[in-house]
Design an enzyme around this catalytic site. Structure first.
Site, PDB file in Angstrom:
ATOM      1  N   SER A 144       8.837  34.727  47.565  1.00 30.83           N
ATOM      2  CA  SER A 144       8.250  33.404  47.806  1.00 30.83           C
ATOM      3  C   SER A 144       6.753  33.420  47.467  1.00 30.83           C
ATOM      4  O   SER A 144       6.126  32.368  47.428  1.00 30.83           O
ATOM      5  CB  SER A 144       8.518  32.922  49.231  1.00 30.83           C
ATOM      6  OG  SER A 144       8.544  33.994  50.117  1.00 30.83           O
ATOM      7  N   THR A 171      18.736  15.985  37.167  1.00 34.73           N
ATOM      8  CA  THR A 171      19.572  15.541  38.289  1.00 34.73           C
ATOM      9  C   THR A 171      19.447  16.460  39.514  1.00 34.73           C
ATOM     10  O   THR A 171      19.264  17.669  39.384  1.00 34.73           O
ATOM     11  CB  THR A 171      21.061  15.428  37.881  1.00 34.73           C
ATOM     12  OG1 THR A 171      21.810  15.043  39.038  1.00 34.73           O
ATOM     13  CG2 THR A 171      21.621  16.726  37.342  1.00 34.73           C
ATOM     14  N   GLN A 172      19.578  15.841  40.686  1.00 35.34           N
ATOM     15  CA  GLN A 172      19.610  16.595  41.953  1.00 35.34           C
ATOM     16  C   GLN A 172      20.947  17.318  42.119  1.00 35.34           C
ATOM     17  O   GLN A 172      21.078  18.206  42.951  1.00 35.34           O
ATOM     18  CB  GLN A 172      19.515  15.642  43.148  1.00 35.34           C
ATOM     19  CG  GLN A 172      18.219  14.953  43.298  1.00 35.34           C
ATOM     20  CD  GLN A 172      18.215  13.950  44.451  1.00 35.34           C
ATOM     21  OE1 GLN A 172      19.127  13.900  45.271  1.00 35.34           O
ATOM     22  NE2 GLN A 172      17.181  13.156  44.487  1.00 35.34           N
ATOM     23  N   CYS A 173      21.952  16.859  41.372  1.00 33.27           N
ATOM     24  CA  CYS A 173      23.290  17.450  41.534  1.00 33.27           C
ATOM     25  C   CYS A 173      23.246  18.919  41.097  1.00 33.27           C
ATOM     26  O   CYS A 173      22.512  19.286  40.192  1.00 33.27           O
ATOM     27  CB  CYS A 173      24.312  16.713  40.680  1.00 33.27           C
ATOM     28  SG  CYS A 173      24.563  15.024  41.211  1.00 33.27           S
ATOM     29  N   THR A 221      13.966  41.793  49.222  1.00 26.88           N
ATOM     30  CA  THR A 221      14.744  42.426  50.292  1.00 26.88           C
ATOM     31  C   THR A 221      15.382  43.735  49.856  1.00 26.88           C
ATOM     32  O   THR A 221      15.475  44.675  50.641  1.00 26.88           O
ATOM     33  CB  THR A 221      15.858  41.455  50.742  1.00 26.88           C
ATOM     34  OG1 THR A 221      15.226  40.267  51.203  1.00 26.88           O
ATOM     35  CG2 THR A 221      16.709  42.025  51.845  1.00 26.88           C
ATOM     36  N   THR A 228      15.405  37.435  45.976  1.00 29.20           N
ATOM     37  CA  THR A 228      16.367  36.453  45.476  1.00 29.20           C
ATOM     38  C   THR A 228      15.818  35.022  45.515  1.00 29.20           C
ATOM     39  O   THR A 228      16.256  34.173  44.742  1.00 29.20           O
ATOM     40  CB  THR A 228      17.671  36.506  46.297  1.00 29.20           C
ATOM     41  OG1 THR A 228      17.364  36.328  47.671  1.00 29.20           O
ATOM     42  CG2 THR A 228      18.395  37.815  46.092  1.00 29.20           C
ATOM     43  N   ASP A 229      14.843  34.784  46.407  1.00 25.93           N
ATOM     44  CA  ASP A 229      14.426  33.387  46.629  1.00 25.93           C
ATOM     45  C   ASP A 229      13.945  32.692  45.357  1.00 25.93           C
ATOM     46  O   ASP A 229      14.278  31.524  45.122  1.00 25.93           O
ATOM     47  CB  ASP A 229      13.315  33.329  47.694  1.00 25.93           C
ATOM     48  CG  ASP A 229      13.851  33.623  49.097  1.00 25.93           C
ATOM     49  OD1 ASP A 229      15.090  33.646  49.268  1.00 25.93           O
ATOM     50  OD2 ASP A 229      13.036  33.833  50.011  1.00 25.93           O
TER      51      ASP A 229
HETATM   52  N1  ASP Z   1      12.635  36.442  50.902  1.00 21.73           N
HETATM   53  C1  ASP Z   1      13.239  37.455  50.072  1.00 21.73           C
HETATM   54  C2  ASP Z   1      12.593  37.360  48.710  1.00 21.73           C
HETATM   55  O1  ASP Z   1      12.928  36.499  47.957  1.00 21.73           O
HETATM   56  C3  ASP Z   1      14.699  37.264  50.010  1.00 21.73           C
HETATM   57  C4  ASP Z   1      15.431  38.267  49.153  1.00 21.73           C
HETATM   58  O2  ASP Z   1      14.886  39.132  48.540  1.00 21.73           O
HETATM   59  O3  ASP Z   1      16.655  38.163  49.102  1.00 21.73           O
HETATM   60  O4  ASP Z   1      11.770  38.170  48.374  1.00 21.73           O
END
Ligand code: ASP
Length: 336
Positions: free
Chosen positions: A54, A271-273, A13, A84-85
């Site tokens: 992603s 752990t899932q936590c 992004t 960020t993903d």
């Molecule tokens: N879907 C975007 C990515 O991970 C989200 C981001 O960049 O914040 O590429």
């Protein structure tokens, strides 16, 4: 030489423009309006295809370490612009592949594109340049792969994306930040890895034949055995278990794990936590698991646990060597 920072743009992004958002064609399209960026001593490298993170793959990771390998001697440090993903996955994997790292590799991104005036991108980028360019800005050298986001610098292999919206998008629940970023950048030196004496090199073998499965009440253990049975390539099973590492104690479930284990497939218990760690044996459940030889994932994040397993499988280690690797820390990813 050595007096600049290399910005490596992989996508995400932070560098998107237009409506609907699409990756910018070049750096000037992203940064127009931010002429102050011109005064920073940076070079820019852009991946041929900018991606939404992603779409990160194991080949993407190899390409990325190759860019760092080629440029390692030429720069003070590296800033990687990344979606960020899956940033925590990439950061974790880089931490395992970049050996004897003696320079900062800082991943950053943004919740809103930099062309948006309310974006968090500019601040994240400039803070990352300060950390990667350390001596140019009187910032201590941090020889680690880290994530710089909002007000903190986190060890990448301890980090998680914990908010899909908020500008404080990342946390490192089991390890305190390496630096606090406010009007000053306060680096907490005793949280940082030592500068290695040996020469830097890069490892490039990753084996992604791993299954990561989150437990839930009502899970039919037959699905797990059928899946493993019908996918002979699976070389490791990672279970995201309850609380301190607990799974169902039913005969069915335990027998399923036993038969997978008998095939020589390592089973890692995480752990899932969000925070805390697996404790083996604490309850009847984890007592049974430890008797089966299930690996205690301690306080590792699922992102680091998964990438560590892929990295270890890529080295063709024996089952016992894989087990041993999870009783120690390669680069600060788990408490031992
Ligand atoms: N879907 C975007 C990515 O991970 C989200 C981001 O960049 O914040 O590429």
């Amino acid at each position: 030489m050595e007096n600049k920072v290399l910005i490596i743009n992989t996508g995400g992004t932070i560098g998107m423009v237009g409506k609907p958002l699409r990756p910018a064609y070049n750096w000037s399209e992203i940064t127009k309006g931010y002429s102050m960026l011109e005064k920073f001593p940076t070079d820019y490298y852009q991946f041929e295809k900018l991606i939404d993170s992603s779409d990160v793959t194991t080949d993407f990771w190899i390409n990325l370490v190759e860019v760092i390998e080629k440029n390692y001697d030429k720069y003070l440090g590296f800033v990687i612009l990344h979606g960020t993903d899956t940033m925590a996955y990439t950061g974790s994997m880089l931490s395992f592949l970049l050996k004897n790292l003696a320079k900062p590799v800082v991943l950053t991104g943004a919740q809103a594109p930099m062309v948006n005036p309310r974006s968090d991108g500019l601040q994240n980028l400039i803070n990352s340049i300060y950390i990667a360019g350390h001596k140019l800005f009187d910032t201590p050298l941090i020889p680690e792969v880290c994530i710089c986001f909002r007000d903190s610098l986190l060890r990448a292999n301890r980090s998680k994306k914990t908010d899909s919206n908020n500008y404080y998008g990342f946390s490192s629940p089991n390890y305190n930040p390496l630096a606090e970023i406010a009007t000053e950048i306060k680096v907490i030196s005793d949280r940082i890895l030592k500068i290695p004496n040996e020469k830097f090199y890069v490892e490039k073998n990753i084996d992604a034949n791993v299954l990561l499965l989150e437990l839930f009440p009502g899970l039919n253990s037959k699905y797990i055995s059928d899946f493993i049975e019908s996918n002979k390539n699976i070389k490791a099973l990672i279970l995201k278990t309850y609380g301190s590492g607990n799974t169902p104690t039913s005969e069915d479930f335990i027998e399923t794990l036993k038969s997978i284990s008998k095939k020589g497939i390592p089973i890692l218990d995480i752990t899932q936590c969000i925070s805390g760690s697996v404790k083996m044996p604490l309850y009847e459940s984890t007592d049974k698991l430890s008797k089966l030889g299930i690996i205690n994932g301690s306080d590792i994040t699922s992102e680091a646990g998964l990438t560590k397993m892929m990295y270890l499988l890529g080295k063709n280690l024996s089952l016992q060597e894989i087990k041993n690797a999870f009783t120690s820390s390669i680069c600060g990813e788990q408490t031992v």
